[in-house]
Each structure stands twice: as C-alpha cells, then as structure tokens.
Design an enzyme around this catalytic site. Structure first.
Site, short mmCIF file in Angstrom:
data_model
loop_
_atom_site.label_atom_id
_atom_site.label_comp_id
_atom_site.label_asym_id
_atom_site.label_seq_id
_atom_site.Cartn_x
_atom_site.Cartn_y
_atom_site.Cartn_z
N GLY A 13 0.82 -1.21 0.00
CA GLY A 13 0.00 0.00 0.00
C GLY A 13 0.85 1.26 0.00
N ARG A 40 -4.85 -10.95 -1.34
CA ARG A 40 -4.96 -10.41 -2.70
C ARG A 40 -3.62 -9.88 -3.21
NH1 ARG A 40 -8.23 -6.78 -1.49
NH2 ARG A 40 -6.88 -4.96 -1.60
N CYS A 128 -2.36 11.36 10.91
CA CYS A 128 -1.42 12.20 10.16
C CYS A 128 -1.63 13.69 10.44
CB CYS A 128 -1.52 11.91 8.67
SG CYS A 128 -3.17 11.99 7.99
N SER A 158 -4.49 11.56 -1.25
CA SER A 158 -3.73 10.34 -0.97
C SER A 158 -3.94 9.85 0.45
CB SER A 158 -2.24 10.56 -1.23
OG SER A 158 -1.76 11.70 -0.54
N HIS A 241 -0.64 17.34 3.37
CA HIS A 241 -1.72 18.02 4.08
C HIS A 241 -1.25 19.41 4.51
CE1 HIS A 241 -3.82 14.37 3.92
NE2 HIS A 241 -3.85 14.01 5.20
#
Length: 337
Positions: A13, A40, A128, A158, A241
């Site tokens: 990821g 997966r 975050c 994101s 951000h």
C-alpha cells in the site's frame, strides 16, 4: 550495531511503500525484512536496498522471529497486531485501533519521546493531521503554554488511499473534457472541489477525523485542559496536508519570538518571508520528512494569539517517517526484546 528482524504489514500500500523507502533512507538496522499484505496482494514483489522481496500473506505465524512489526494501517491492525505482540514483536501501528487505549503510548518523537519507554508491546502512530499539527505546537507549548487551538485542515486525496488518487486524476481529465466521472471514493466530485467531510460524522456533528485531532493531541501532550476545535477538509491535491492553525497561548509570545523558537525546533523548517512570497506549500513539502511552517502572524483579534500555516507530507512525517522514528527511539531506549 544490533540488527533486527522487521515485518512491514501492508507493504504494497501507499504507506507501506513509504515505510520501505524510509527504512532504506535512514539506514535502519534491518537483519531480515518480511513484507506482508493481504491474500490479494501476496505474491507481489517489493524492493528494499535494491533487492526484490516477495510479499507474503499476513497470518499470525508470519510474526515468528519478528522483533519489530510496522503496521501501515487498516483492518490488519485489529486482526494481527495482538498476534504479533504475543510472538514477541514490538508493534508500531499506524491505524486508529489502539491510539486512545490508556496502556498504549501515542508517540510523536519530537513531542513525547519518553512515552516509548512504557509500552507493553504496542506503540501507536497518531493520525497524520495530528502529527503535522503537534510538531510545531510543542515548542510553543513549552515556551508559553497553550490554552486553545483552532485548526482547519486542507487534506490531500492520498490520505484516502491509492484509489482516491486515481479518482482525482481521472475525474480531473473527465471534467476538463466535458465528460462525466461519477464519484466512487468520495461522496462528491473532488476535482475542482472541496469536501468538508473526512470520515464519519459523530457527536456534535464533528467528524471522526476532527475528534481524532482533539483527543489525540490531548493524549500526546498529557494535557486534558487543552481546548481544541477542528474542521477537516478534503482538497484536490495529491500529496501533503496543509493546516491553518490559530493558537491562543497562556503567556504572551510575539510572532517574531514564535518564529525564532520554531526555527530552532526539531523536525520543523520555517519558510516565512511574505515580502519574497515564501511560504509552505504542498509542492515544496512533498517527499520530505520535516514539517514546514510559515505565515506566522500575531492574531489581530486576540492579545495572546498566533496564526500559523503548516504543511507536511502526510505519507512521510504523517505516517511512515514517524513510525520509523518511533522504532529508532525504541532501539535507543532498549525497548525492543
């Protein structure tokens, strides 16, 4: 130097990929790397220090012999963090699963490094947006105390994952071509738009993301008296951000004094020259580990108030870098079995 067996859960990821980059960049003492992910993603290849590693499916037995387990976040934390802990690994978790548990330290190394020492097998990485805010708040808190914080965030897509990035990119092209691209990740079109809604709505009609900033900041500072109110907004930016932060201090501190204090603060880069049109922006902070602060001003409406504009890469300092820094602290303090 002692080396460690390290597992990265969610290695395929966005955050997991950043963790691998940060481990390499900071020359973390990895003896054996074990990249893990969902069934997966098992079988995919990731790279670390020029070597290819095949990703394994995460199972409880995956953590046998692992000393440090870095969880990138998501459902895997609730499913496997305790299994990793039971097998002797120090879990550093990027999800929200354990952040507010009283026996789990919630750590930002520039703010409360000593909290690493009392972990019981799990250390939580804050949200975050919280990390990005508290890094510049801490030196101001130490210098003058903080009574109240009002924060508005401008959060990159994101933060909602790889699918959100694809949606912004494809939707932008579609809109420019006069075509339809129905939203799938977000509740509304994100291209050329702002959405004042991140995560689910909770008490008082604040979102979960907003309450995270309130509750996590109080825990990190060990100060339940802090008054904090937040509004979190998704913006059509791919990475980094930004936050508008208004701070009411207990003691008077001028913008000039704040600028000098922040210039000396660990993990902070001051970019603040209005005459030269210099201030933090996402395109400048992308792929960097520091928190950038500018637009430092006295609050014209409040005697003991300051305004700050704060920008940081939420995949780096807001997630991967902070997690690896926590692991480094745990090693420094001798807190890894």
């Amino acid at each position: 130097m002692r080396q460690f067996n390290v597992a990265v859960v969610g290695a395929t990821g966005a955050v997991g990929q950043e963790i691998l980059k940060v481990l390499e960049k900071r020359n973390f003492p990895v003896r054996e790397l074990r990249p893990l992910a969902t069934a997966r993603s098992a079988g995919r290849v990731v790279y670390f220090k020029g070597e290819a590693y095949t990703v394994e499916e995460t199972r409880p037995e995956s953590f046998a012999g692992v000393e440090i387990a870095l969880f990138a976040g998501g459902a895997a934390s609730k499913e496997f963090a305790l299994a990793a802990k039971e097998r002797g690994a120090l879990v550093i978790d990027n999800s929200s699963a354990f952040r507010l548990e009283p026996d789990v330290p919630l750590v930002v190394p520039e703010v409360n490094p000593e909290d690493v020492k009392w972990h019981k097998g799990i250390i939580a990485n804050p949200n975050c947006s919280t990390i990005i805010m508290v890094v510049p708040l801490k030196p101001l808190y130490d210098a003058a105390g903080i009574k109240r914080v009002v924060v508005s965030t401008y959060q990159a897509v994101s933060g909602a994952g790889a699918a959100a990035i694809k949606e912004l990119e494809a939707q932008t092209k579609a809109v420019l071509n006069g075509e339809e691209y129905p939203p799938q990740v977000f509740p509304y079109q994100i291209a050329f738009n702002l959405i004042p809604h991140i995560d689910v709505f909770q008490e008082l009609d604040y979102t979960k993301e907003e309450w995270k900033m309130v509750k996590e900041t109080r825990k990190i500072f060990h100060d339940d008296s802090l008054s904090i109110t937040a509004t979190t907004v998704r913006v059509p930016v791919i990475r980094c951000h930004s936050e508008s932060v208004n701070v009411e201090t207990k003691e008077k501190i001028t913008a000039k004094e704040a600028r000098e204090i922040l210039s000396r603060a660990p993990g902070v880069v001051v970019v603040d020259d209005p005459a030269a049109k210099k201030y933090p922006m996402p395109i400048l902070a992308s792929n960097k580990d520091e928190v950038f602060v500018g637009r430092i001003r006295d609050d014209n409406s409040l005697d003991k108030g300051l305004n700050l504009w704060v920008v940081a890469d939420q995949l780096r300092k807001g997630a991967a870098t902070n997690a690896v820094q926590i692991a480094e602290l745990a090693i420094k303090y001798g807190c890894v079995k």
